[in-house]
Design an enzyme around this catalytic site. Structure first.
Site, PDB file in Angstrom:
ATOM      1  N   GLN A  33      31.181  75.635  51.145  1.00 59.96           N
ATOM      2  CA  GLN A  33      31.518  76.073  52.498  1.00 59.96           C
ATOM      3  C   GLN A  33      30.678  75.312  53.517  1.00 59.96           C
ATOM      4  O   GLN A  33      29.578  75.718  53.870  1.00 59.96           O
ATOM      5  CB  GLN A  33      31.307  77.583  52.651  1.00 59.96           C
ATOM      6  N   PHE A  34      31.243  74.204  54.004  1.00 62.30           N
ATOM      7  CA  PHE A  34      30.517  73.361  54.953  1.00 62.30           C
ATOM      8  C   PHE A  34      30.216  74.084  56.254  1.00 62.30           C
ATOM      9  O   PHE A  34      29.269  73.742  56.957  1.00 62.30           O
ATOM     10  CB  PHE A  34      31.281  72.053  55.231  1.00 62.30           C
ATOM     11  N   THR A  35      30.964  75.130  56.584  1.00 63.78           N
ATOM     12  CA  THR A  35      30.749  75.836  57.849  1.00 63.78           C
ATOM     13  C   THR A  35      29.421  76.583  57.894  1.00 63.78           C
ATOM     14  O   THR A  35      29.007  77.032  58.963  1.00 63.78           O
ATOM     15  CB  THR A  35      31.903  76.808  58.160  1.00 63.78           C
TER      16      THR A  35
END
Length: 150
Positions: free
Chosen positions: A78-80
């Protein structure tokens, strides 16, 4: 690396209306990777995840780890998790690692978890549009950043 750990009684990941990962009691781990993350970050976080005492013992005290209870883990990239929100209302993801760096790091992270837990780690699919469902048990949610280990 930054992770969000959620203690779950069940969790699943769906991609294109197909369940690709599903567990019962254990941990859902969301994983964010930065460009400068390395094997030391992976090793430290894997040890934390495997040994974190957040499951109830016979006295209902959070004193057991996921390994102690023979629990399961789903790891989802999850890059966010590295969103920068200081300026404006549109998050910037400039600190998140690009796929050529993040994918091998994520794969190594999952391999290390499997080695330490001694069982298969369920995963989502890197870069896919995933629907993550969970029943957060407690609720217990813990955020750990390998840059804050000291």
């Amino acid at each position: 690396m930054r992770i969000v750990i959620q203690r779950v009684s069940e969790a699943s990941v769906e991609i294109e209306q197909k369940i690709v990962a599903q567990i019962n009691q254990g941990l859902l781990v969301l994983v964010g990777i930065e460009e400068e993350d390395n094997l030391e970050d992976i090793n430290w976080l894997v040890s934390k995840i495997i040994n974190l005492r957040i499951f109830a013992d016979e006295n209902e005290v959070m004193n057991l780890s996921v390994k102690d209870i023979d629990g399961e883990i789903i790891a989802v990239s999850q890059f966010t998790l590295h969103a920068l929100t200081k300026k404006g209302n549109r998050p910037s993801y400039i600190k998140a690692a690009k796929p050529d760096i993040a994918i091998p790091m994520y794969e190594k992270f999952v391999q290390q978890l499997e080695a330490e837990l001694g069982k298969k780690i369920q995963t989502g699919q890197f870069g896919a549009d995933m629907k993550v469902a969970l029943v957060n048990d407690g609720p217990v949610t813990i955020i750990i950043d390998s840059k804050n280990k000291e």
